[in-house]
Design a protein around this motif. Structure first.
Motif, PDB file in Angstrom:
ATOM      1  N   UNK A 107     -66.981 111.422  -1.239  1.00  0.00           N
ATOM      2  CA  UNK A 107     -66.321 112.492  -1.718  1.00  0.00           C
ATOM      3  C   UNK A 107     -64.936 112.069  -1.438  1.00  0.00           C
ATOM      4  N   UNK A 108     -63.962 112.574  -2.320  1.00  0.00           N
ATOM      5  CA  UNK A 108     -62.567 111.851  -2.183  1.00  0.00           C
ATOM      6  C   UNK A 108     -61.769 113.052  -2.768  1.00  0.00           C
ATOM      7  N   UNK A 109     -60.208 113.247  -2.345  1.00  0.00           N
ATOM      8  CA  UNK A 109     -59.518 114.138  -2.946  1.00  0.00           C
ATOM      9  C   UNK A 109     -58.336 113.358  -3.474  1.00  0.00           C
ATOM     10  N   UNK A 110     -58.124 113.075  -4.827  1.00  0.00           N
ATOM     11  CA  UNK A 110     -57.425 112.218  -5.196  1.00  0.00           C
ATOM     12  C   UNK A 110     -56.066 112.507  -5.211  1.00  0.00           C
ATOM     13  N   UNK A 111     -55.475 113.824  -5.333  1.00  0.00           N
ATOM     14  CA  UNK A 111     -54.139 114.321  -5.189  1.00  0.00           C
ATOM     15  C   UNK A 111     -53.874 115.489  -4.141  1.00  0.00           C
ATOM     16  N   UNK A 112     -52.820 115.819  -3.688  1.00  0.00           N
ATOM     17  CA  UNK A 112     -52.379 116.750  -2.791  1.00  0.00           C
ATOM     18  C   UNK A 112     -52.513 118.168  -3.472  1.00  0.00           C
ATOM     19  N   UNK A 113     -52.555 119.053  -2.733  1.00  0.00           N
ATOM     20  CA  UNK A 113     -52.360 120.515  -3.413  1.00  0.00           C
ATOM     21  C   UNK A 113     -50.877 120.648  -4.192  1.00  0.00           C
ATOM     22  N   UNK A 114     -51.019 120.985  -5.154  1.00  0.00           N
ATOM     23  CA  UNK A 114     -49.702 121.142  -6.169  1.00  0.00           C
ATOM     24  C   UNK A 114     -49.926 122.305  -7.003  1.00  0.00           C
ATOM     25  N   UNK A 115     -48.340 122.671  -6.992  1.00  0.00           N
ATOM     26  CA  UNK A 115     -48.113 123.754  -8.094  1.00  0.00           C
ATOM     27  C   UNK A 115     -46.955 123.151  -8.873  1.00  0.00           C
ATOM     28  N   UNK A 116     -47.507 122.487 -10.013  1.00  0.00           N
ATOM     29  CA  UNK A 116     -46.313 122.046 -11.029  1.00  0.00           C
ATOM     30  C   UNK A 116     -45.834 120.568 -10.558  1.00  0.00           C
ATOM     31  N   UNK A 117     -44.548 120.564 -10.191  1.00  0.00           N
ATOM     32  CA  UNK A 117     -43.869 119.459  -9.623  1.00  0.00           C
ATOM     33  C   UNK A 117     -44.103 119.747  -7.856  1.00  0.00           C
ATOM     34  N   UNK A 118     -44.343 120.889  -7.430  1.00  0.00           N
ATOM     35  CA  UNK A 118     -44.092 121.320  -6.443  1.00  0.00           C
ATOM     36  C   UNK A 118     -45.439 121.056  -5.257  1.00  0.00           C
ATOM     37  N   UNK A 119     -45.314 120.171  -4.266  1.00  0.00           N
ATOM     38  CA  UNK A 119     -46.355 119.571  -3.569  1.00  0.00           C
ATOM     39  C   UNK A 119     -46.427 120.387  -1.969  1.00  0.00           C
ATOM     40  N   UNK A 120     -47.963 120.416  -1.628  1.00  0.00           N
ATOM     41  CA  UNK A 120     -48.113 121.193  -0.321  1.00  0.00           C
ATOM     42  C   UNK A 120     -48.005 119.780   0.636  1.00  0.00           C
ATOM     43  N   UNK A 121     -46.902 119.623   1.002  1.00  0.00           N
ATOM     44  CA  UNK A 121     -46.774 118.186   1.922  1.00  0.00           C
ATOM     45  C   UNK A 121     -47.739 118.415   3.111  1.00  0.00           C
ATOM     46  N   UNK A 122     -48.525 117.418   3.419  1.00  0.00           N
ATOM     47  CA  UNK A 122     -49.191 117.386   4.693  1.00  0.00           C
ATOM     48  C   UNK A 122     -50.594 118.229   4.923  1.00  0.00           C
ATOM     49  N   UNK A 123     -50.784 119.153   3.567  1.00  0.00           N
ATOM     50  CA  UNK A 123     -51.975 119.852   3.948  1.00  0.00           C
ATOM     51  C   UNK A 123     -53.104 119.048   4.009  1.00  0.00           C
ATOM     52  N   UNK A 183     -55.609 123.261   6.285  1.00  0.00           N
ATOM     53  CA  UNK A 183     -54.555 123.305   7.209  1.00  0.00           C
ATOM     54  C   UNK A 183     -53.298 122.873   6.810  1.00  0.00           C
ATOM     55  N   UNK A 184     -52.240 123.781   6.787  1.00  0.00           N
ATOM     56  CA  UNK A 184     -50.992 123.436   6.294  1.00  0.00           C
ATOM     57  C   UNK A 184     -49.927 123.445   7.639  1.00  0.00           C
ATOM     58  N   UNK A 185     -49.359 122.303   7.800  1.00  0.00           N
ATOM     59  CA  UNK A 185     -48.708 122.006   9.127  1.00  0.00           C
ATOM     60  C   UNK A 185     -47.261 123.053   9.015  1.00  0.00           C
ATOM     61  N   UNK A 186     -46.472 123.106  10.077  1.00  0.00           N
ATOM     62  CA  UNK A 186     -45.436 123.752   9.923  1.00  0.00           C
ATOM     63  C   UNK A 186     -44.337 123.151   9.526  1.00  0.00           C
ATOM     64  N   UNK A 187     -43.303 123.652   9.037  1.00  0.00           N
ATOM     65  CA  UNK A 187     -42.164 122.954   8.455  1.00  0.00           C
ATOM     66  C   UNK A 187     -42.290 122.364   7.007  1.00  0.00           C
ATOM     67  N   UNK A 188     -43.579 123.185   6.315  1.00  0.00           N
ATOM     68  CA  UNK A 188     -43.736 122.804   5.091  1.00  0.00           C
ATOM     69  C   UNK A 188     -43.184 123.473   3.882  1.00  0.00           C
ATOM     70  N   UNK A 189     -42.269 122.941   3.255  1.00  0.00           N
ATOM     71  CA  UNK A 189     -41.844 123.718   2.046  1.00  0.00           C
ATOM     72  C   UNK A 189     -42.925 124.432   1.074  1.00  0.00           C
ATOM     73  N   UNK A 190     -42.600 125.620   0.787  1.00  0.00           N
ATOM     74  CA  UNK A 190     -43.464 126.270  -0.164  1.00  0.00           C
ATOM     75  C   UNK A 190     -42.761 126.948  -1.303  1.00  0.00           C
ATOM     76  N   UNK A 191     -43.489 126.874  -2.390  1.00  0.00           N
ATOM     77  CA  UNK A 191     -42.887 127.683  -3.328  1.00  0.00           C
ATOM     78  C   UNK A 191     -43.682 129.090  -3.854  1.00  0.00           C
ATOM     79  N   UNK A 192     -43.378 130.109  -4.366  1.00  0.00           N
ATOM     80  CA  UNK A 192     -44.049 131.162  -4.635  1.00  0.00           C
ATOM     81  C   UNK A 192     -45.038 130.986  -5.865  1.00  0.00           C
ATOM     82  N   UNK A 193     -45.980 130.186  -5.720  1.00  0.00           N
ATOM     83  CA  UNK A 193     -46.909 129.604  -6.874  1.00  0.00           C
ATOM     84  C   UNK A 193     -48.311 129.701  -6.229  1.00  0.00           C
ATOM     85  N   UNK A 194     -49.209 129.412  -7.318  1.00  0.00           N
ATOM     86  CA  UNK A 194     -50.526 128.842  -6.710  1.00  0.00           C
ATOM     87  C   UNK A 194     -50.842 127.458  -6.803  1.00  0.00           C
TER      88      UNK A 194
END
Length: 208
Positions: A107-123, A183-194
């Protein structure tokens, strides 16, 4: 005369016993059954039982933006954290009838959770499993996730889920997945998007 009659009767009786004993094994009947090689199938589908196969979607819900504290979300049937938890199974049906071949699931996850150019850093996406089973008492013993353990997916890396070595894994093998967690760490920037990410399950018919 009486003695002769008695001897004659005894002789006839002995002869009948001899005739009976030599006729016990008179013929053979041979039964045969022929099996031909079947297939090996990854993630076999069981109609009406979603827990018997891998889920196609993981819904972790919709939540207000906040960045102060860490978050842990569980995939459920509709994303609501009080709804039934999404489960599944990593399953292989090996009916090839050819010992010594083996197989593997990774199993693998090639890319981080993203909404366009926004990334859910550290998720961190992870899943928890139950006990591995096999209906022919041929449990895979190669590199794999341990019973009742949790595997966190590291972006861009491949993890071993089940590895059946030579002479293992024949029949029906299943590893139940009891929950998926994000799991999403604290101090993670988030956009109003899916945000979305893809989990890739790789099956090989050899224990590579």
């Amino acid at each position: 005369m009486k003695k002769q009659a008695a001897l004659l009767i005894a002789g006839l009786f002995a002869g009948s016993l001899f005739a009976f004993s030599t006729g016990v094994h008179a013929a053979d009947t041979t039964g045969t059954v022929d099996y031909t090689s079947g297939d090996i199938t990854f993630d076999p589908q069981t109609p009406g039982d979603p827990s018997a196969s891998l889920p196609t979607n993981l819904n972790f819900g919709s939540h207000p933006i906040q960045t102060k504290t860490a978050e842990t979300w569980t995939a459920t049937s509709d994303g609501d954290q009080t709804s039934p938890v999404t489960t599944g199974s990593v399953a292989v049906s090996d009916n090839r009838g050819t010992p010594g071949t083996g197989w593997s699931v990774k199993v693998a996850q090639p890319n981080q959770f993203k909404a366009g150019q926004n990334e859910l850093t550290g998720a961190l996406l992870s899943f928890t499993v139950g006990a591995l089973t096999n209906n022919l008492n041929s449990l895979p013993t190669g590199d794999r996730i341990a019973n009742n353990d949790t595997l966190g997916l590291i972006i861009g890396q491949t993890g071993s889920v089940i590895t059946a070595q030579a002479n293992e894994g024949a029949g029906e093998t299943a590893l139940p997945i009891t929950k998926f967690t994000l799991n999403v760490p604290a101090n993670t920037a988030k956009a109003a998007a899916q945000y979305q990410a893809t989990v890739v399950w790789t099956f090989s018919a050899t224990p590579s």
